[in-house]
Each structure stands twice: as structure tokens, then as C-alpha cells.
Design a protein around this motif. Structure first.
Motif, short mmCIF file in Angstrom:
data_model
loop_
_atom_site.label_atom_id
_atom_site.label_comp_id
_atom_site.label_asym_id
_atom_site.label_seq_id
_atom_site.Cartn_x
_atom_site.Cartn_y
_atom_site.Cartn_z
N UNK A 74 8.87 21.26 30.82
CA UNK A 74 8.90 22.48 29.76
C UNK A 74 9.01 23.69 30.10
N UNK A 75 9.52 24.53 30.10
CA UNK A 75 9.46 25.93 30.86
C UNK A 75 8.40 26.51 30.74
N UNK A 76 7.23 26.87 30.03
CA UNK A 76 5.92 27.33 29.82
C UNK A 76 5.36 26.86 31.24
N UNK A 77 5.32 25.51 30.77
CA UNK A 77 4.42 24.62 32.01
C UNK A 77 5.26 25.33 33.68
N UNK A 78 6.31 25.20 33.73
CA UNK A 78 6.47 25.66 34.70
C UNK A 78 6.88 27.15 35.12
N UNK A 121 19.81 27.86 34.62
CA UNK A 121 20.72 28.40 34.58
C UNK A 121 20.86 29.29 32.77
N UNK A 122 19.28 29.11 32.63
CA UNK A 122 18.86 30.03 31.50
C UNK A 122 18.10 30.98 31.89
N UNK A 123 16.81 30.71 32.45
CA UNK A 123 15.15 30.72 32.22
C UNK A 123 14.96 32.27 33.47
N UNK A 124 15.00 33.14 32.57
CA UNK A 124 14.92 34.63 33.12
C UNK A 124 13.11 34.22 33.19
N UNK A 125 12.22 34.25 32.38
CA UNK A 125 10.85 33.52 32.62
C UNK A 125 10.47 32.99 33.91
N UNK A 126 10.90 31.61 33.82
CA UNK A 126 11.34 31.34 35.59
C UNK A 126 11.18 32.45 36.49
N UNK A 127 12.32 33.12 36.44
CA UNK A 127 12.80 33.61 37.31
C UNK A 127 11.89 35.06 37.65
N UNK A 128 11.82 35.74 36.35
CA UNK A 128 10.20 36.70 36.55
C UNK A 128 9.00 35.97 36.63
N UNK A 173 22.84 30.97 38.36
CA UNK A 173 21.03 31.16 38.58
C UNK A 173 20.42 32.00 38.61
N UNK A 174 19.19 32.09 37.83
CA UNK A 174 18.60 32.75 37.24
C UNK A 174 17.09 33.20 38.60
N UNK A 175 16.36 31.65 38.42
CA UNK A 175 15.45 31.74 39.78
C UNK A 175 15.92 32.47 41.14
#
Ligand code: DQA
Length: 147
Positions: free
Chosen positions: A52-56, A79-86, A113-115
Motif C-alpha cells: 500500500x502506497x500510503x503505508x510506505x 514508476x508512479x508515486x510522487x507521494x513516495x518521492x515527496x 523513477x520518481x523515488x
């Protein structure tokens, strides 16, 4: 020195999932390999895996003040998560990106890769050994402030 190793979605199914790409060894085997490397390097290691993205994002936020650095394989969220990058940018902990497979030689959508934009180093295509390399790099980075 304390390092948190974060693994993203479907990496709990290592060994079962596409073994021709990710190998036949399990997630438990991966943790044992990393644990051994950390013992030799005298590093305290913590592990977190989620689909789960939010859990990460939560795990990255909670690493602040608790860990010195992060090793992260965000898996498909790479490849998708700006939230993890931020989240990585927000906590500002040195982070190293790992991919078991060589994402550069796979589908075009895996080549972004965003992260990775918030990471000081990336290891890809080295199988499980990429995590060991990442741990060693991070130790040197944290000890000497550079590599
Ligand atoms: C991966 C590569 C990603 O593209 C994929 O979605 C994964 C695993 C790797 O370790 O090679 O789940 O991050």
C-alpha cells in the motif's frame, strides 16, 4: 547506525512471482541475506514491506528520528508515486534505491523513477546483491558524508 529497508508491492511474493525475472528465492531469504550483511557491517537494520502506497509514506515519515538512512525498493510505485518521492524529500534521510531486475532493459514505463530523484544512489539488475551493495554504500555515505 540504523538503516530501514523498505520494500514495496508484490516483493512479499519473491520466489513465487515471475521467477525468471526476480529469481527463485523468497522474501524471507532476502531478509536473511540483508540481516547477515548488516551484522558483518555492524549496522542495526529494520524492515518494512507493504503493498500500500500510503503505508510506505507512513513508514518513511516514521523513519525520521528513528533511522539514519533508508534502502528502498518501491517496486511498481517507483514508476508512479510522487507521494513516495515527496516523503523521501520531506524527511531528508539519505536513501538508496534498489531494483532486483534491470528496469532499464524492460518496458518503457519502468524507466521512469520518481523515488530515485530523492535517492543518493541506485542499484539495479544485480538481483538480491543490490541490497547488500546499497547497505555498504549507505554505511560509507553516512560515515564519510560522501562516497
Ligand atoms: C522492481 C522493478 C519494478 O518495475 C517492478 O514493478 C517491481 C520490482 C525490481 O525490484 O526489479 O515490482 O522494483
Amino acid at each position: 547506525m540504523k538503516i530501514l529497508v523498505i520494500n514495496g508491492p508484490n516483493l512479499n511474493l519473491l520466489g513465487l512471482r515471475e521467477p525468471e525475472i526476480y529469481g527463485k528465492k523468497s522474501y524471507a531469504d532476502l531478509l536473511a541475506l540483508i540481516r547477515g550483511a548488516c551484522e558483518r557491517e555492524n549496522i542495526d537494520v529494520g524492515f518494512f514491506q507493504s503493498n500500500h502506497e500510503g503505508a510506505i509514506v507512513d513508514a518513511i515519515q516514521q523513519a525520521y528520528g528513528a533511522y539514519d538512512g533508508i534502502v528502498i525498493n518501491p517496486a511498481a510505485y517507483t514508476h508512479t508515486s510522487v507521494a513516495i518521492l515527496d516523503a523521501l524529500k520531506a524527511v531528508g534521510l539519505p536513501a538508496v534505491e534498489v531494483h532486483i531486475s534491470d528496469v532499464d532493459s524492460r518496458e518503457a514505463f519502468r524507466q521512469i523513477s520518481y523515488a530515485g530523484k530523492a535517492c543518493v544512489q541506485t542499484y539495479k539488475g544485480l538481483g538480491f546483491d543490490g541490497y547488500v551493495q546499497a547497505i555498504r554504500f549507505l554505511k560509507q555515505y553516512l560515515t564519510e558524508g560522501r562516497v
